[in-house]
Design an enzyme around this catalytic site. Structure first.
Site, PDB file in Angstrom:
ATOM      1  N   CYS A 147      42.117  -1.463  30.827  1.00 19.62           N
ATOM      2  CA  CYS A 147      41.702  -0.116  30.452  1.00 19.62           C
ATOM      3  C   CYS A 147      40.334   0.119  31.112  1.00 19.62           C
ATOM      4  O   CYS A 147      39.360  -0.576  30.819  1.00 19.62           O
ATOM      5  CB  CYS A 147      41.617  -0.046  28.926  1.00 19.62           C
ATOM      6  SG  CYS A 147      41.078   1.553  28.321  1.00 19.62           S
ATOM      7  N   GLU A 155      32.201  -0.236  29.545  1.00 15.94           N
ATOM      8  CA  GLU A 155      33.100  -1.259  29.022  1.00 15.94           C
ATOM      9  C   GLU A 155      34.509  -1.107  29.610  1.00 15.94           C
ATOM     10  O   GLU A 155      34.934  -0.003  29.958  1.00 15.94           O
ATOM     11  CB  GLU A 155      33.159  -1.143  27.496  1.00 15.94           C
ATOM     12  CG  GLU A 155      31.808  -1.466  26.857  1.00 15.94           C
ATOM     13  CD  GLU A 155      31.836  -1.477  25.335  1.00 15.94           C
ATOM     14  OE1 GLU A 155      31.285  -2.429  24.774  1.00 15.94           O
ATOM     15  OE2 GLU A 155      32.379  -0.549  24.718  1.00 15.94           O
ATOM     16  N   CYS A 189      35.250  10.466  18.580  1.00 16.72           N
ATOM     17  CA  CYS A 189      35.213   9.449  19.636  1.00 16.72           C
ATOM     18  C   CYS A 189      33.791   8.973  19.905  1.00 16.72           C
ATOM     19  O   CYS A 189      32.892   9.772  20.145  1.00 16.72           O
ATOM     20  CB  CYS A 189      35.813  10.023  20.920  1.00 16.72           C
ATOM     21  SG  CYS A 189      35.828   8.862  22.298  1.00 16.72           S
ATOM     22  N   CYS A 248      34.368  14.993  21.863  1.00 17.54           N
ATOM     23  CA  CYS A 248      35.374  14.974  20.796  1.00 17.54           C
ATOM     24  C   CYS A 248      34.734  14.327  19.564  1.00 17.54           C
ATOM     25  O   CYS A 248      34.080  13.283  19.680  1.00 17.54           O
ATOM     26  CB  CYS A 248      36.605  14.163  21.224  1.00 17.54           C
ATOM     27  SG  CYS A 248      37.399  14.797  22.715  1.00 17.54           S
ATOM     28  N   CYS A 268      30.323  10.511  28.548  1.00 18.22           N
ATOM     29  CA  CYS A 268      31.354  11.548  28.581  1.00 18.22           C
ATOM     30  C   CYS A 268      30.735  12.821  28.039  1.00 18.22           C
ATOM     31  O   CYS A 268      29.893  12.775  27.160  1.00 18.22           O
ATOM     32  CB  CYS A 268      32.526  11.117  27.682  1.00 18.22           C
ATOM     33  SG  CYS A 268      33.918  12.267  27.715  1.00 18.22           S
ATOM     34  N   CYS A 286      40.871   2.236  20.853  1.00 19.23           N
ATOM     35  CA  CYS A 286      40.693   3.609  21.347  1.00 19.23           C
ATOM     36  C   CYS A 286      39.520   4.287  20.649  1.00 19.23           C
ATOM     37  O   CYS A 286      39.421   4.281  19.431  1.00 19.23           O
ATOM     38  CB  CYS A 286      41.939   4.447  21.069  1.00 19.23           C
ATOM     39  SG  CYS A 286      43.411   3.847  21.857  1.00 19.23           S
TER      40      CYS A 286
HETATM   41  N1  SAH Z   1      38.916  11.305  28.045  1.00 14.47           N
HETATM   42  C1  SAH Z   1      40.292  10.867  28.173  1.00 14.47           C
HETATM   43  C2  SAH Z   1      40.395   9.365  28.285  1.00 14.47           C
HETATM   44  C3  SAH Z   1      40.034   8.613  27.048  1.00 14.47           C
HETATM   45  S1  SAH Z   1      41.436   7.764  26.526  1.00 14.47           S
HETATM   46  C4  SAH Z   1      41.098  11.436  27.042  1.00 14.47           C
HETATM   47  O1  SAH Z   1      40.544  12.129  26.203  1.00 14.47           O
HETATM   48  O2  SAH Z   1      42.300  11.268  27.034  1.00 14.47           O
HETATM   49  C5  SAH Z   1      40.977   7.325  24.934  1.00 14.47           C
HETATM   50  C6  SAH Z   1      41.954   7.812  23.906  1.00 14.47           C
HETATM   51  O3  SAH Z   1      41.468   7.396  22.614  1.00 14.47           O
HETATM   52  C7  SAH Z   1      42.035   9.341  23.856  1.00 14.47           C
HETATM   53  O4  SAH Z   1      43.355   9.719  23.559  1.00 14.47           O
HETATM   54  C8  SAH Z   1      41.117   9.661  22.694  1.00 14.47           C
HETATM   55  O5  SAH Z   1      41.365  10.928  22.158  1.00 14.47           O
HETATM   56  C9  SAH Z   1      41.445   8.526  21.764  1.00 14.47           C
HETATM   57  N2  SAH Z   1      40.418   8.294  20.732  1.00 14.47           N
HETATM   58  C10 SAH Z   1      39.141   8.678  20.746  1.00 14.47           C
HETATM   59  N3  SAH Z   1      38.512   8.313  19.604  1.00 14.47           N
HETATM   60  C11 SAH Z   1      39.436   7.681  18.863  1.00 14.47           C
HETATM   61  C12 SAH Z   1      39.398   7.057  17.586  1.00 14.47           C
HETATM   62  N4  SAH Z   1      38.288   7.034  16.849  1.00 14.47           N
HETATM   63  N5  SAH Z   1      40.537   6.489  17.143  1.00 14.47           N
HETATM   64  C13 SAH Z   1      41.663   6.487  17.901  1.00 14.47           C
HETATM   65  N6  SAH Z   1      41.742   7.050  19.103  1.00 14.47           N
HETATM   66  C14 SAH Z   1      40.658   7.666  19.579  1.00 14.47           C
END
Ligand code: SAH
Length: 340
Positions: A102, A89, A116, A113, A109, A330
């Site tokens: 984006c 996406e 996420c 985390c 991945c 995000c």
């Molecule tokens: N892998 C990279 C790029 C992803 S950017 C990274 O970790 O930075 C996506 C962003 O959204 C990251 O900062 C991630 O931590 C955040 N993110 C992931 N799950 C989320 C959620 N449920 N709510 C808000 N932000 C989230």
């Protein structure tokens, strides 16, 4: 072919196809004018014979728009099909400073985390430079506007696909390519310290965003397994080196999760640890993902967190939420497999 720079394509023309190097210039300007074209038949300003040679020797990838969703705030989410039954996406957002895409860097991945959704199902594979480029080209063509900003914040961990991401950045930045300035590009990482150091040494002036989300190892390791490899102190040291060396401000992403990482004490500890780094804190209220049991703090508690940071001299703002009604916010993007 789209993974090649113009210089590389010129060499290919000369050395592999035994034809004039300037053919590369023709192809390049044609392909960037007609983003998303997958064959040479429409290239009417060159001879049929040449088109045939190119067609037989050069593969131009393309992405299929499998789904397009438009949010009530104008955000657009694309589901792009890749050639091998993976799909990723991308999200188009309109900001005052320009149209932003984006971009996803991996199909899936492996960082896992816990908050996420993009990590669900693990990693299928890295995306090629061309597959990242085509996300920008395809969205640009579909929306019929110029995309002026690119953020590597879609599915995947950009620095886990280091070589391809660097090549993609070169192609996006190139005057012969999309011609988007490095200052209009952000790369986001969960904190792969060795790769942050490499990025520092390469010294291309993109904005580095670091998903920090916690002030100490106890909280961070509970949220982000990568923290077991590179702890908070080691990560922050590499961020400081990065900012000192490049003179560029780091953007720390901090997802606020109710009663997990959002107390005043957490804010004070964070401020203490980052106050000697040239940085800005981007606060994000956690978005809900399927099966997730985290919730965001209420507005008052979130604002208290921000104020505590600011009182300690740390610049902090809330990130505008885009497209959460279409699961485009995000952490809500998700790889799809076998959906054709
Ligand atoms: N892998 C990279 C790029 C992803 S950017 C990274 O970790 O930075 C996506 C962003 O959204 C990251 O900062 C991630 O931590 C955040 N993110 C992931 N799950 C989320 C959620 N449920 N709510 C808000 N932000 C989230």
């Amino acid at each position: 072919m789209l993974s090649l720079t113009k210089t590389e394509l010129r060499e290919f023309m000369k050395n592999k196809l035994n034809t004039e190097a300037f053919r590369a210039d023709q192809i390049y300007s044609w392909i960037y004018r007609n983003a998303g074209e997958a064959d040479f038949s429409g290239m009417s300003d060159i001879s049929k014979a040449h088109r045939k040679i190119f067609g037989e020797n050069l593969y131009i990838g393309r992405l299929e728009i499998l789904k397009k969703q438009v949010s009530r705030d104008g955000t657009v989410k694309y589901l792009f099909g890749l050639h091998d039954k993976n799909a990723v996406e991308s999200v188009f957002m309109k900001y005052k400073h320009g149209n932003t895409l984006c971009v996803s860097t991996q199909a899936g991945c492996r960082m896992a985390c816990v908050f996420c959704d993009s990590a669900t199902g693990g990693l299928s594979r890295n995306l090629l430079p061309s597959e990242m480029l085509l996300q920008v080209m395809s969205a640009q063509r579909d929306m019929n506007v110029r995309i002026s900003n690119v953020v590597l914040m879609g599915i995947g961990e950009p620095l886990d696909n280091f070589e391809n991401v660097i090549k993609f950045l070169e192609l996006v930045n190139s005057k012969d390519g999309l011609n988007i300035g490095y200052r209009h590009i952000s790369v986001s990482t969960c904190g792969l310290v060795d790769k942050i150091n490499r990025l520092r040494d390469i010294n291309i002036p993109v904005t580095l965003s670091v998903s920090l989300h916690a002030p100490n190892d106890i909280i961070r390791s509970g949220l982000m397994p990568v923290n077991n490899k590179y702890g908070v102190d080691e990560l922050l040291k590499s961020c400081k080196d990065y900012a000192d060396f490049t003179k560029r401000r780091i953007s720390f992403e901090y997802v606020l999760i109710n009663n997990i990482n959002d107390s005043r004490e957490n804010a004070r500890e964070l401020a203490l640890k980052i106050k000697n780094i040239l940085c800005h804190v981007n606060l994000i209220l956690i978005n809900r993902v399927p099966g997730g049991n985290f919730s965001p703090p209420n507005a008052k508690r979130a604002e208290e967190f921000r104020k505590t940071l600011e009182a300690s001299g740390i610049n902090a703002t809330f990130r505008r939420k885009c497209g959460d009604d279409i699961n485009a916010a995000c952490g809500q993007l998700r790889k799809k497999s076998d959906i054709f």
